[in-house]
Design a protein around this motif. Structure first.
Motif, PDB file in Angstrom:
ATOM      1  N   MET A 116       0.833  -1.205   0.000  1.00  0.00           N
ATOM      2  CA  MET A 116       0.000   0.000   0.000  1.00  0.00           C
ATOM      3  C   MET A 116       0.870   1.257   0.000  1.00  0.00           C
ATOM      4  SD  MET A 116      -2.884   1.331  -0.277  1.00  0.00           S
ATOM      5  CE  MET A 116      -4.353   0.408   0.178  1.00  0.00           C
ATOM      6  N   GLU A 117       1.960   1.220   0.748  1.00  0.00           N
ATOM      7  CA  GLU A 117       2.846   2.393   0.774  1.00  0.00           C
ATOM      8  C   GLU A 117       3.532   2.593  -0.591  1.00  0.00           C
ATOM      9  OE1 GLU A 117       2.755   4.603   3.201  1.00  0.00           O
ATOM     10  OE2 GLU A 117       1.248   3.249   4.042  1.00  0.00           O
ATOM     11  N   LEU A 118       3.912   1.485  -1.237  1.00  0.00           N
ATOM     12  CA  LEU A 118       4.503   1.591  -2.581  1.00  0.00           C
ATOM     13  C   LEU A 118       3.482   2.217  -3.534  1.00  0.00           C
ATOM     14  CD1 LEU A 118       6.288  -1.896  -3.095  1.00  0.00           C
ATOM     15  CD2 LEU A 118       7.246   0.199  -2.119  1.00  0.00           C
ATOM     16  N   ALA A 119       2.240   1.737  -3.430  1.00  0.00           N
ATOM     17  CA  ALA A 119       1.188   2.236  -4.324  1.00  0.00           C
ATOM     18  C   ALA A 119       0.929   3.727  -4.092  1.00  0.00           C
ATOM     19  CB  ALA A 119      -0.090   1.429  -4.120  1.00  0.00           C
ATOM     20  N   LYS A 120       0.912   4.148  -2.818  1.00  0.00           N
ATOM     21  CA  LYS A 120       0.685   5.582  -2.530  1.00  0.00           C
ATOM     22  C   LYS A 120       1.810   6.426  -3.126  1.00  0.00           C
ATOM     23  CE  LYS A 120      -1.595   4.997   1.956  1.00  0.00           C
ATOM     24  NZ  LYS A 120      -1.256   5.010   3.399  1.00  0.00           N
ATOM     25  N   ASP A 121       3.031   5.895  -3.032  1.00  0.00           N
ATOM     26  CA  ASP A 121       4.181   6.624  -3.569  1.00  0.00           C
ATOM     27  C   ASP A 121       4.083   6.732  -5.102  1.00  0.00           C
ATOM     28  OD1 ASP A 121       7.010   7.688  -3.107  1.00  0.00           O
ATOM     29  OD2 ASP A 121       7.380   6.071  -4.544  1.00  0.00           O
ATOM     30  N   PHE A 122       3.714   5.629  -5.765  1.00  0.00           N
ATOM     31  CA  PHE A 122       3.529   5.684  -7.223  1.00  0.00           C
ATOM     32  C   PHE A 122       2.408   6.673  -7.575  1.00  0.00           C
ATOM     33  CE2 PHE A 122       5.358   1.174  -7.846  1.00  0.00           C
ATOM     34  CZ  PHE A 122       6.512   1.634  -8.469  1.00  0.00           C
ATOM     35  N   LYS A 123       1.322   6.605  -6.814  1.00  0.00           N
ATOM     36  CA  LYS A 123       0.178   7.488  -7.100  1.00  0.00           C
ATOM     37  C   LYS A 123       0.619   8.950  -7.033  1.00  0.00           C
ATOM     38  CE  LYS A 123      -4.412   8.809  -5.654  1.00  0.00           C
ATOM     39  NZ  LYS A 123      -5.368   8.906  -4.571  1.00  0.00           N
ATOM     40  N   GLU A 124       1.364   9.288  -5.988  1.00  0.00           N
ATOM     41  CA  GLU A 124       1.846  10.659  -5.828  1.00  0.00           C
ATOM     42  C   GLU A 124       2.774  11.036  -6.995  1.00  0.00           C
ATOM     43  OE1 GLU A 124       1.205  13.122  -3.954  1.00  0.00           O
ATOM     44  OE2 GLU A 124       2.919  14.410  -4.459  1.00  0.00           O
ATOM     45  N   HIS A 125       3.672  10.123  -7.349  1.00  0.00           N
ATOM     46  CA  HIS A 125       4.620  10.456  -8.417  1.00  0.00           C
ATOM     47  C   HIS A 125       3.907  10.708  -9.745  1.00  0.00           C
ATOM     48  CE1 HIS A 125       8.419  10.705 -10.509  1.00  0.00           C
ATOM     49  NE2 HIS A 125       7.806  10.059 -11.484  1.00  0.00           N
ATOM     50  N   PHE A 126       2.888   9.905 -10.023  1.00  0.00           N
ATOM     51  CA  PHE A 126       2.233  10.001 -11.336  1.00  0.00           C
ATOM     52  C   PHE A 126       0.941  10.834 -11.282  1.00  0.00           C
ATOM     53  CE2 PHE A 126       4.580   5.849 -11.799  1.00  0.00           C
ATOM     54  CZ  PHE A 126       5.457   6.276 -12.794  1.00  0.00           C
ATOM     55  N   LYS A 127       0.826  11.696 -10.270  1.00  0.00           N
ATOM     56  CA  LYS A 127      -0.465  12.372 -10.040  1.00  0.00           C
ATOM     57  C   LYS A 127      -0.890  13.296 -11.188  1.00  0.00           C
ATOM     58  CE  LYS A 127       1.132  16.164  -7.020  1.00  0.00           C
ATOM     59  NZ  LYS A 127       2.580  15.976  -6.973  1.00  0.00           N
ATOM     60  N   ASP A 128       0.059  13.765 -11.985  1.00  0.00           N
ATOM     61  CA  ASP A 128      -0.324  14.672 -13.076  1.00  0.00           C
ATOM     62  C   ASP A 128      -0.598  13.935 -14.389  1.00  0.00           C
ATOM     63  OD1 ASP A 128       0.004  16.796 -11.366  1.00  0.00           O
ATOM     64  OD2 ASP A 128       2.153  16.972 -11.831  1.00  0.00           O
ATOM     65  N   LYS A 129      -0.488  12.619 -14.359  1.00  0.00           N
ATOM     66  CA  LYS A 129      -0.640  11.854 -15.601  1.00  0.00           C
ATOM     67  C   LYS A 129      -2.070  11.342 -15.765  1.00  0.00           C
ATOM     68  CE  LYS A 129       3.818  11.920 -16.400  1.00  0.00           C
ATOM     69  NZ  LYS A 129       4.375  12.733 -17.470  1.00  0.00           N
ATOM     70  N   LYS A 130      -2.477  11.271 -17.008  1.00  0.00           N
ATOM     71  CA  LYS A 130      -3.742  10.599 -17.297  1.00  0.00           C
ATOM     72  C   LYS A 130      -3.472   9.094 -17.291  1.00  0.00           C
ATOM     73  CE  LYS A 130      -7.490  10.183 -20.540  1.00  0.00           C
ATOM     74  NZ  LYS A 130      -8.102  10.546 -21.815  1.00  0.00           N
ATOM     75  N   ILE A 131      -4.252   8.349 -16.537  1.00  0.00           N
ATOM     76  CA  ILE A 131      -4.026   6.905 -16.412  1.00  0.00           C
ATOM     77  C   ILE A 131      -5.353   6.177 -16.531  1.00  0.00           C
ATOM     78  CG2 ILE A 131      -3.144   5.049 -14.916  1.00  0.00           C
ATOM     79  CD1 ILE A 131      -1.532   7.301 -13.434  1.00  0.00           C
TER      80      ILE A 131
END
Ligand code: 5GP
Length: 192
Positions: A36-51
């Motif tokens: 979950m922590e890895l996922a939150k970190d990825f989410k934050e990193h890619f927050k400006d991307k359309k996914i």
């Protein structure tokens, strides 16, 4: 990512100068709190991307991807390894070389699950020589989908993968980067 470094320092094993084993939290047993922590970190990193979709590879890319897919509310698709029996026109497929097993295998993906409307984040557990990632990029290209990002949990920066993928014009976000595994000692890129 400091938390992941702590896990690697505490639980990682180094059987030789090129391989890191993290079976107790990622590759055999899965630590769900860490995922979950890895996922939150990825989410934050890619927050400006359309996914619209997360793409990964069975088996060990699936766990972090599922948590990320849940947080972003998008599906997770995993490419399957081998099985020449289903190499038909309903599947994309590409051959890659396995760093850990030293064999070639096919990655396959049903055409049903990725198409030209998709904006895809590719996630994998490790990057070594970049074969798996380059294979995934070939498949995304064949599907005419858009690459929104590449996220790697553990990059072994002393191997060639980052260079080869960057040469193709893509950015890579790695949660930790390992500089060396020599003499059973794990050294990260940003430490002496
Ligand atoms: P690449 O395709 O970048 O050469 O290698 C990445 C793939 O090989 C990953 O999907 C991962 O499954 C596996 N891999 C490469 N290096 C390691 C390693 O040091 N430890 C583990 N557990 N898997 C690795």
């Amino acid at each position: 990512m400091e938390l992941l470094k702590d896990y690697i320092r505490k639980y990682g094993n180094v059987p030789n100068d090129n391989v890191l084993k993290v079976d107790s939290f990622l590759n055999h047993q899965i630590d769900t709190n860490l995922m979950m922590e890895l996922a939150k970190d990825f989410k934050e990193h890619f927050k400006d991307k359309k996914i619209t979709k997360i793409l990964t590879i069975e088996t060990s890319g699936i766990a972090p991807s599922v948590f990320l897919g849940y947080l972003l509310n998008v599906p997770v698709v995993f490419m399957k390894k081998n099985s020449s029996a289903i190499l038909d026109q309903n599947f994309y497929h590409t051959t890659v070389h396995s760093f850990t097993k030293n064999i070639d295998y096919d990655l396959i993906l049903s055409k049903k699950y990725i198409n030209e409307d998709d904006h895809v984040i590719f996630i994998d557990d490790f990057m070594a020589n970049g074969e798996a990632c380059l294979g995934a990029l070939r498949i995304i290209k064949e599907a005419n989908a858009h690459v929104s990002g590449i996220g790697i949990v553990i990059e072994k920066s002393f191997q060639n993968g980052r260079k080869l993928v960057e040469e193709k014009g893509y950015d890579i976000y790695s949660q930790v980067r390992i500089k060396s595994l020599r003499k059973e000692t794990i050294t990260f890129v940003d430490e002496k």
